[in-house]
Scaffold this active site. Structure first.
Site, PDB file in Angstrom:
ATOM      1  N   MET A   1       0.850  -1.181   0.000  1.00  0.00           N
ATOM      2  CA  MET A   1       0.000   0.000   0.000  1.00  0.00           C
ATOM      3  C   MET A   1       0.881   1.224   0.000  1.00  0.00           C
ATOM      4  SD  MET A   1      -3.172   0.838  -0.005  1.00  0.00           S
ATOM      5  CE  MET A   1      -4.027  -0.532   0.728  1.00  0.00           C
ATOM      6  N   CYS A   2       0.581   2.139  -0.894  1.00  0.00           N
ATOM      7  CA  CYS A   2       1.507   3.239  -1.088  1.00  0.00           C
ATOM      8  C   CYS A   2       0.785   4.448  -1.656  1.00  0.00           C
ATOM      9  CB  CYS A   2       2.626   2.814  -2.042  1.00  0.00           C
ATOM     10  SG  CYS A   2       3.321   1.189  -1.677  1.00  0.00           S
TER      11      CYS A   2
END
Length: 672
Positions: A1-2
């Site tokens: 997740m970014c």
């Protein structure tokens, strides 16, 4: 997740390499600033690459492969293909084995398979991705940029063109770093087409739609195309399966969807409410752990190590489900953390929830979700498993009942009501849906629009949620009705399926899944809010291996009529599939919409927050909202506890927050 941000310069055919390089050097500084604006999404690592006219930037929340080899951007061995990826890809181990002979993997990150799949399958590689994702890929040899978003829009992805640069980013706020000066798009606000189309309510700012990809080259216009869509069976076809076979099919696929989402090199927890969706996920996780499946990086697979987090609203709010959640947790033998959410806590998070979701929703549950993520982060947990997507696929909304009854279900004739009874039940359900969960309904929808929608009963509920008190001058942008914009936002193939092929219940599910779910629910109760506190949310109910199966379940098994009770049971087939994993209380409980509190009194924390935001000056700074009508809505909301007034008030307040934080100038009338 970014978080990701990218640019592609369009320098013009006459530009020299020297000019292009100078432009790129300036834009790289802007790229770094754009990453600052979404830095909360990725505190663990940061990187970018810039080559002539292209730049890709990334901030990382480390979930799988915590080493440096998982940092982005990713590159192929020839250093000609580069990618930045946000999300989780669950089949990465399978594809690593399949492609090991032709691609040199650097680490064990799930997202590293994007380039390998692209090199193997070409543009068709997107269909091989399973999970929640958004990415930007640059192929230097082909001078081709590809940006794509997962099938259901769990991850957000936006694009715009500013000063000759195509910009792509996880959140709209990143574009401010490149010089975007947002303006309200009054036309899309009035007809509410921003709820279904690529266009947003900011002029020139678009979203990559769920199940779509964007392609562009230097000095060429970007183009968006679909790679996937929901499909439903012909309404006249008979389903030859037994009910038990379908129950087993749903159970098998949901278990697998849950199981693959437990993999992580960090701690994993569960969001638990008082409904069947999150309860069934929690029950399946506990059962999988008893069988030896690891939950994240837990060394011991025992349910007592499992943590559940639940919002605890005030008991008299009408929104508190914590007592039911506690009983479920006790039955499962798992740990539960109650996150208290009183009116003061809700009001204090109002503006931040709007800023990070970048969307106005006429409800307050996003503030509760923000508090949940804060509590999860405080415990050192980076991943949560959630229940979003179940209502849309298993027919969990009351509004679906009228569409179920609109036509006989020829796929499952054994459950058909006698025609006279069906017509009576339809008349009652159609009346109820007018005043359903959002209380928005229009009697003036043109007959042509109704025909395009096959007379679906949920249309106004979806199209008019959170409608605004517009200023009179905005009629200069036309008077297209939201219902018309909704159906015309789909292509001819979909409209043809709606009028000729799909059962009305499936039409209603399609409309919800393409509009309200990705543009409201998944923004306010999903990635944008959770990532404020560096928490990745995973949605097993939106695994396409599961949903493609569920979409082919007969309508009468999703919303089943029980003759002995003379009532309908929503999500019937799901209840049967998860029965071994939930309490009798949860199995029998009726659907209750997950919404925040809806009654607030004058002088309380929320009223004070609204009075601070919804002033004459602030409303007029929007330019498209009528002040007198807004005053009336505020009065109804707090002195009469009118739900419609509250929704309208909240929506105006949220647009005010967005206008102020994005620096949007007041909207004005069209020039003569």
């Amino acid at each position: 997740m970014c978080g990701i941000s990218a640019f592609l310069c369009h320098p013009g055919k006459a530009s020299s390499n020297e000019q292009a390089n100078a432009q790129t050097r300036h834009v790289v500084d802007e790229l770094e600033h754009s990453l600052d604006l979404v830095g909360h999404r990725g505190p663990d690592a940061r990187g970018h690459i810039d080559i002539l006219t292209i730049g890709l930037g990334h901030v990382r929340l480390s979930i799988i492969d915590l080493s440096l080899s998982g940092n982005q951007p990713f590159h192929d061995q020839d250093n000609s293909i580069h990618a930045v990826v946000n999300g989780e890809l669950y089949d990465h181990e399978y594809y690593r084995d399949q492609l090991a002979s032709e691609f040199q993997f650097v680490g064990t990150s799930d997202c590293e398979i994007v380039i390998a799949l692209y090199k193997h399958y070409g543009l068709s590689f997107i269909s091989h991705l399973r999970g929640e994702f958004a990415f930007v890929l640059w192929d230097a040899n082909r001078q081709l940029l590809i940006a794509a978003r997962d099938r259901y829009g769990i991850k957000s992805l936006y694009y715009t063109v500013v000063q000759g640069k195509l910009l792509v980013a996880t959140e709209i706020k990143s574009f401010l770093a490149f010089g975007l000066q947002p303006e309200w798009c009054v036309r899309t606000l009035r007809d509410q087409s921003w709820r279904i189309e690529s266009r947003t309510f900011f002029k020139g700012v678009h979203r990559v739609l769920p199940g779509h990809y964007l392609i562009s080259r230097p000095n060429e216009r970007e183009e968006q195309k679909p790679y996937w869509d929901l499909e439903y069976p012909d309404k006249l076809s008979h389903d030859a399966r037994s009910e038990e076979e379908i129950v087993q099919g749903v159970r098998k696929r949901l278990l697998e969807a849950v199981k693959i989402r437990l993999k992580a090199d960090v701690p994993v927890a569960i969001y638990l409410s008082g409904g069947i969706d999150s309860s069934s996920v929690a029950g399946m996780v506990a059962d999988l752990m008893r069988q030896g499946t690891k939950l994240g990086n837990e060394s011991n697979s025992v349910p007592s190590n499992m943590k559940c987090f639940t919002v605890q609203f005030d008991e008299d709010s009408g929104a508190d489900e914590s007592a039911i959640a506690r009983r479920t947790a006790n039955w499962l033998g798992v740990d539960i953390h109650l996150v208290k959410m009183d009116e003061e806590a809700l009001a204090s998070r109002f503006e931040d929830a709007v800023w990070h979701s970048e969307i106005p929703l006429p409800d307050l549950n996003g503030m509760g979700r923000l508090a949940l993520a804060e509590a999860v982060h405080a415990q050192g947990i980076k991943v949560v498993i959630t229940g979003e997507g179940s209502d849309e696929h298993f027919a969990g909304y009351d509004a679906f009942r009228a569409d179920l009854l609109s036509e006989p279900d020829h796929s499952w004739p054994a459950l058909q009501l006698p025609e006279t009874d069906r017509q009576k039940a339809l008349a009652m359900a159609a009346k109820q849906v007018k005043y359903g969960i959002f209380g928005e309904y229009s009697e003036t929808v043109p007959d042509a629009t109704k025909r395009m929608l096959n007379h679906s009963h949920v249309t106004s509920t979806i199209a008019r949620v959170g409608s605004l008190p517009f200023s009179n001058w905005t009629t200069s942008y036309g008077n297209d009705l939201p219902e018309t914009s909704l159906i015309e936002g789909f292509d001819g193939r979909v409209r043809d399926n709606i009028t000729k092929r799909w059962h009305p219940l499936h039409t209603a599910q399609y409309l919800f899944t393409k509009s309200f779910m990705p543009h409201f629910i998944l923004r306010y109760n999903g990635d944008n809010i959770d990532m404020v506190n560096q928490v990745e949310s995973r949605c097993p109910f939106l695994d396409h291996h599961l949903t493609e199966y569920v979409n082919n379940v007969p309508p009468s098994l999703k919303l089943k009529y029980l003759p002995e009770e003379k009532s309908f049971r929503e999500k019937y087939i799901l209840r049967e599939a998860v029965k071994p994993y939930v309490t009798d209380e949860i199995y029998n409980i009726s659907k209750k919409a997950y919404m925040g509190p809806r009654k607030f009194w004058p002088g309380g924390p929320l009223h004070r927050k609204i009075k601070q935001l919804v002033t004459k000056e602030n409303v007029e700074s929007l330019g498209f909202v009528d002040w007198n009508a807004t005053q009336e809505a505020v009065e109804k909301a707090f002195t009469k506890q009118d739900p419609m007034g509250l929704r309208r008030t909240i929506t105006v307040a949220q647009f005010i927050v967005l206008g102020k934080r994005f620096g949007v100038k007041p909207a004005g009338a069209l020039p003569n």
